[in-house]
Scaffold this motif. Sequence first.
Motif, PDB file in Angstrom:
ATOM      1  N   UNK A  59       0.847  -1.197   0.000  1.00 42.51           N
ATOM      2  CA  UNK A  59       0.000   0.000   0.000  1.00 42.51           C
ATOM      3  C   UNK A  59       0.881   1.245   0.000  1.00 42.51           C
ATOM      4  N   UNK A  69       5.078   2.608  -0.424  1.00 44.13           N
ATOM      5  CA  UNK A  69       6.385   2.215  -0.933  1.00 44.13           C
ATOM      6  C   UNK A  69       7.439   2.792   0.002  1.00 44.13           C
ATOM      7  N   UNK A  91       5.679  -4.338  -3.515  1.00 47.01           N
ATOM      8  CA  UNK A  91       5.209  -3.207  -4.309  1.00 47.01           C
ATOM      9  C   UNK A  91       4.929  -3.657  -5.745  1.00 47.01           C
ATOM     10  N   UNK A 109      -0.422  -8.135  -6.368  1.00 53.03           N
ATOM     11  CA  UNK A 109      -1.577  -8.990  -6.657  1.00 53.03           C
ATOM     12  C   UNK A 109      -1.240 -10.454  -6.437  1.00 53.03           C
ATOM     13  N   UNK A 137      -0.973 -11.181  -2.730  1.00 51.60           N
ATOM     14  CA  UNK A 137      -2.220 -11.071  -1.971  1.00 51.60           C
ATOM     15  C   UNK A 137      -3.147 -12.264  -2.131  1.00 51.60           C
ATOM     16  N   UNK A 138      -2.944 -13.051  -3.193  1.00 54.36           N
ATOM     17  CA  UNK A 138      -3.753 -14.270  -3.330  1.00 54.36           C
ATOM     18  C   UNK A 138      -3.544 -15.200  -2.141  1.00 54.36           C
ATOM     19  N   UNK A 192     -17.507 -10.780  -0.369  1.00 54.55           N
ATOM     20  CA  UNK A 192     -16.770  -9.962  -1.324  1.00 54.55           C
ATOM     21  C   UNK A 192     -15.273 -10.036  -1.050  1.00 54.55           C
ATOM     22  N   UNK A 193     -14.889  -9.845   0.203  1.00 50.63           N
ATOM     23  CA  UNK A 193     -13.454  -9.815   0.525  1.00 50.63           C
ATOM     24  C   UNK A 193     -12.797 -11.175   0.275  1.00 50.63           C
ATOM     25  N   UNK A 234     -12.171 -11.847  -3.427  1.00 50.64           N
ATOM     26  CA  UNK A 234     -11.006 -11.177  -4.000  1.00 50.64           C
ATOM     27  C   UNK A 234      -9.786 -12.100  -3.951  1.00 50.64           C
ATOM     28  N   UNK A 235      -9.805 -13.074  -3.021  1.00 50.13           N
ATOM     29  CA  UNK A 235      -8.683 -14.008  -2.925  1.00 50.13           C
ATOM     30  C   UNK A 235      -9.046 -15.360  -3.526  1.00 50.13           C
ATOM     31  N   UNK A 289     -14.705  -8.702  -7.541  1.00 50.08           N
ATOM     32  CA  UNK A 289     -13.736  -7.879  -8.257  1.00 50.08           C
ATOM     33  C   UNK A 289     -13.966  -6.395  -8.050  1.00 50.08           C
ATOM     34  N   UNK A 290     -13.047  -5.608  -8.585  1.00 49.06           N
ATOM     35  CA  UNK A 290     -13.137  -4.160  -8.393  1.00 49.06           C
ATOM     36  C   UNK A 290     -14.366  -3.592  -9.091  1.00 49.06           C
ATOM     37  N   UNK A 345      -7.985   0.125   0.892  1.00 53.76           N
ATOM     38  CA  UNK A 345      -6.937  -0.735   1.419  1.00 53.76           C
ATOM     39  C   UNK A 345      -7.423  -2.177   1.562  1.00 53.76           C
ATOM     40  N   UNK A 346      -8.664  -2.326   2.048  1.00 54.13           N
ATOM     41  CA  UNK A 346      -9.202  -3.671   2.235  1.00 54.13           C
ATOM     42  C   UNK A 346      -9.315  -4.400   0.896  1.00 54.13           C
ATOM     43  N   UNK A 347      -9.669  -3.667  -0.170  1.00 49.72           N
ATOM     44  CA  UNK A 347      -9.833  -4.307  -1.480  1.00 49.72           C
ATOM     45  C   UNK A 347      -8.469  -4.610  -2.097  1.00 49.72           C
ATOM     46  N   UNK A 348      -7.554  -3.650  -2.024  1.00 46.63           N
ATOM     47  CA  UNK A 348      -6.237  -3.864  -2.621  1.00 46.63           C
ATOM     48  C   UNK A 348      -5.427  -4.895  -1.841  1.00 46.63           C
ATOM     49  N   UNK A 349      -5.825  -5.190  -0.589  1.00 50.94           N
ATOM     50  CA  UNK A 349      -5.159  -6.265   0.151  1.00 50.94           C
ATOM     51  C   UNK A 349      -5.587  -7.620  -0.395  1.00 50.94           C
ATOM     52  N   UNK A 350      -6.650  -7.653  -1.185  1.00 52.01           N
ATOM     53  CA  UNK A 350      -7.012  -8.859  -1.920  1.00 52.01           C
ATOM     54  C   UNK A 350      -6.245  -8.858  -3.230  1.00 52.01           C
ATOM     55  N   UNK A 351      -6.531  -9.851  -4.081  1.00 45.49           N
ATOM     56  CA  UNK A 351      -5.793  -9.947  -5.340  1.00 45.49           C
ATOM     57  C   UNK A 351      -6.401  -9.005  -6.375  1.00 45.49           C
ATOM     58  N   UNK A 352      -6.304  -7.693  -6.120  1.00 46.14           N
ATOM     59  CA  UNK A 352      -6.843  -6.685  -7.032  1.00 46.14           C
ATOM     60  C   UNK A 352      -5.722  -5.699  -7.344  1.00 46.14           C
ATOM     61  N   UNK A 353      -5.481  -5.481  -8.643  1.00 47.64           N
ATOM     62  CA  UNK A 353      -4.382  -4.582  -9.002  1.00 47.64           C
ATOM     63  C   UNK A 353      -4.838  -3.138  -8.937  1.00 47.64           C
ATOM     64  N   UNK A 354      -3.883  -2.247  -8.807  1.00 47.98           N
ATOM     65  CA  UNK A 354      -4.170  -0.817  -8.820  1.00 47.98           C
ATOM     66  C   UNK A 354      -4.863  -0.454 -10.132  1.00 47.98           C
ATOM     67  N   UNK A 394      -0.744   3.741  -9.876  1.00 52.40           N
ATOM     68  CA  UNK A 394       0.134   2.604  -9.578  1.00 52.40           C
ATOM     69  C   UNK A 394       1.393   3.053  -8.863  1.00 52.40           C
ATOM     70  N   UNK A 395       1.724   4.328  -8.991  1.00 44.87           N
ATOM     71  CA  UNK A 395       2.996   4.794  -8.448  1.00 44.87           C
ATOM     72  C   UNK A 395       2.895   5.408  -7.068  1.00 44.87           C
ATOM     73  N   UNK A 450      -1.127   4.778  -0.907  1.00 43.56           N
ATOM     74  CA  UNK A 450      -2.520   5.075  -0.551  1.00 43.56           C
ATOM     75  C   UNK A 450      -2.491   6.162   0.516  1.00 43.56           C
TER      76      UNK A 450
END
Lengths: 300, 534
Positions: A50, A52, A66, A70, A73-74, A97-98, A101-102, B285-286, B382-391, B528-529, B532
Motif C-alpha cells: 500500500x 512504498x 510493491x 496482486x 495477496x492471493x 466480497x473480501x 477477492x482471494x 472484483x473491483x 486498502x481492504x480491497x487492494x489487500x485482496x488480489x486486485x491490481x491498482x 500505480x505509483x 494510498x
Amino acid sequence: MIEAQGLRKHFGRTAALDGLDLTVSAGEVHGFLGPNGAGKSTTIRVLLGMLRADAGSTSVLGRDPWRDAVAIHRDVAYVPGDVTLWPNLSGGETIDYLTRLRGGADAALRARLIEDFQLDPRKKGRGYSKGNRQKVALVAAFARPAELYIFDEPTSGLDPVMESVFRAEVERVVADGATVLLSSHILSEVEQLCDRVTIVRAGRAVETGTLDELRHLTRTSFRVATAAGLAEVAALAGVHDAREEAGHLVFDVDGAELETVLAALTRAGVTALTATPPSLEELFLRHYGDRIAVTDEDAA
Amino acid sequence: MLLVLLQQMRRDRIILPIWVLGTAALSAVTVAAAANEFGDATGRAQILAVALATPALLALRGIPNGDELGSAVHFQSFAWLALTLGLMNVFLATRHGRADEEKGRRELVLAAPVSRMTPAVSALLLAVLANLAYAVLAVLGYQAGGLPLEGSVLSAVCLALIGLVFFGVGSLAGELAATTRAASGIGVVVVLVAYAFRAAGDALGTPDVAALTLDPAWPSYLTPIGWGQLALPFTADRWWPVAVLAALAAVLVAVALVVHSRRELGASLLAERSGRPAAPATLRGAFGLAWRLQWPSMLGWTIGSAALGIALGSLVTAVSQLDFSANPSLQAILQSLGRTDQTDVAKALIPALTAMVGSLAAASGVQAVLRAREEEVAGRTEAVLAGAVSRFAWTGAFLGVAVLTVAVVLLASGAAAAAGFAVAGNDDFVWLALGQCLVQAPAALTFVAVAALAVAALPRVSVGIAWGLFGVGVVIGYFGQLMDLPDWLQQASPITQVPELPTDDWLPTFVLAAIVVVAAVLAAAAFRRRDLST
C-alpha cells in the motif's frame, strides 16, 4: 516468509520508519510489539504494497510487495487495525466480497466462523459496533485458507470470549502450516500466542527473539503481605527492585524464577498477594528509559 | 432549554445561514432577473402566454397570475424556493433529531438534568427562527425589487410555513426511521414527491390565457407547495392558504412531539431492513464493487436526465409551433438563449438545451470517479487492494462505471427528447436531438478523465480540482460569450468545443477524445505509483 531490511519511510518531515528490520520465518506466529505510533501499521502497509518504502529491501513470500502485490495477496489474509465497512453492504456480503477477492470462501468454514464469532451477517455495515466490524474482517480473513495472515491489533475491540475464539483460529491455521504476523501493543496477548517477537520503538526494531530469549523482559510484579523480611526476599534469585510500601513488600520476579520465589513465600507465610504482569509501558520505561508519551510524539 | 438551543445554533452557525441566506438571495435575485428577462408588461404577457401553452415549463416553474412583475417572480421561483426550504427543514430536523440519537450525542445531553422533550422542542424553536429569518429577508428583498408589500409578505409567509410543514415531515421521519440516512431519505422523498405532484398538477391544469393564469389539476391540491402557490400573491392575494399551511405544520409537529414523548431513546417505529446474509454472484472484483456502490446514483442521474430530455422536447415543440411574425421581440429573447443566430429558433434551442444535458452527464461521471477517492479516504480501498486486485483494475473499475454512467445519462435524455418529437410528429428533430445529446460525450468525458487523473496524481485536493474545473468549464461554456471573455479562454472549455449538428468539422471532437484517452492512461499509471493516502 517476510524479510524486511533497513525500511525507511517519511511522511513529510516525520520519520515513521527509521531503518526497521523484520524477519518472519515459515510456520511461526510472530509478535510485532510496540506502543501506538511506533511504526507497526506503517510497516504492515509497506509489506502489503500500500506504501512504498523510501529505502530498504522488502520481500514477502519471496516477492517484492510493491511490484507483485496482486500475486502475493492471493495467499495473504489481512485484518487492518481500524476496520471500516461499506455502510450499505451487509456483513455477509462484505465477507463474501473480501474472500472472493482471494478466490472465494470455504462455505462450511464461513458458516462455522460466523457461528463461533456470534456474528449477525444480515446487518448492514453502518449498524455494526467496532467489535462487530472487527469480527466481519476476521471472519473474512479466516474463511479462506492463506499462507500468511497479517493482523494489525486484531483484538482491540473484542471481548475476552471473542479473543479466545480468535486465539483458537490462529492456532488452527498455524497447525495447518500457515504463518502469522500479529501486531499488538499488549504484551500479554503476544505472550499467549507468539513463538517469536520483534519489539519496535520509534520506527526501529529494538529486540527480536523467542519468548524465552526475551524472558528478561517479562517480569511479574508482586505486592505481598508476608512474615518474610525485605532482606530475605531481596536475596532470592530472580527478585528485582524489592522495596517496602505501606507494610507490603513490592518486587518484580523473572518469569523463570517464579516457582522458587512462590515456594519461599509460602514457607514464610502469606496473608495477601497480588501479582500483575508488566505492562508494555513499564517495560519500555525500564529497558529504554522512554516514557511512551514521548515515543508517541516522535513517531506520530 | 436556552443552553440546548444555543448549542444547536452554535452547531448550525455555518450550515443554516448558508441555506437561509442562499434561499433569500435567490428570492431577491429572481426579482431582478425577471425584470430583466421578461421586459415590460407586454413582454411578460407574451412569455407567460407561451409558458401557459408549454406543460414542461409549467411543470418546471409554477403558475403565473397576470402580467404584473410579481406574477413573473411567483411563476419563476415559488416552487423552487419551496423545494429548497423543504430540503433545508428536513435536514435541520434530522440533524437535531435522529442524527443526535444515532451518534450517541443525545444520550450525553439527556444524562444531564435535561428533559427528554427539551432537545426536540428546542429544534422546533430553531426551525421557527430559521424560517422566520428567511421570510424577513425575502420580504426585504422583494421590497428592494419594488414589489407590493402585501404580496411580498404573503409569498414569504407561505414559503416559511411550507418550510415548517417539511420540518414536521422531517421530525416525523426521524421518529419512524432507525438511521439518519433513512430518516433524511424519507424526508427528501416526501419533498420531491410534493414537488412532482405540483409539477404534474400544474402541467395538466386548465390555462386561462386571457387572465394569464391557470387552474391546476387535482395533483397540485395534494401538496403543501401547490396550496402555497394558490395564494396567488401580487394579484389575488388570498390568505386562506396561510391558515391551511399553518394548521398542517402544527398537526405534523404535534404528532412528532407526541410520538417523541412516548418513544425510548434510540428506538424507532420502523425497524431497519436487514441485508442479505450472503453476497450475490455479481459482487466480485473491483468492477463488481464499483457497480454495486454506484448504481443507485446512476439510476438517479438517469431519471433526472430523462426528465430533462422530456422538458427539452416539449419546450422545443411548443416554440416550433409559435408564429413569430406577430411578436419579433419574443423571437429575439428566445434566440438569445441559443448560441448561434440560427434563423429557425426551435433548431437554435436544441444545442443550447443539450449543452445542459452534457453538463449533467459530466457531473454524473465526475461524481462516479470521485467515489474512488471517497473509498480511499474511508480506508476501504486498502481492504480491497489487500485482496488480489491490481491498482490498474481499481482505477479502471471506477473509470469504467463513470463512462457507463455518462453514456446512459446521454442516451436517456436523447431518447426521451427524440421520443417526444416522434410523438409530436416533429420528425425533423428526432435524430437531431438524439445525435446532439450523444455528441456531448467527449466533452463530458474530458471532465471525467481529468477528475480521475486528479484522484490518481493529487489525491488530497482531487475533489476540489474536479468540481472546480467542472464549474469553471460550465461557466465559460455557457456564459463566456455573454461575459465577453477572450476567445482563447472560451475555446478552452470542452463545452465550447461540442459541435452543432449537422457539422463537417469533427476535429475538436477527436481532440477531446484523445485528451480523454491520454488522461485516463495517465491516471491509471499515476495511481500505480503512489502510496494510498487517507
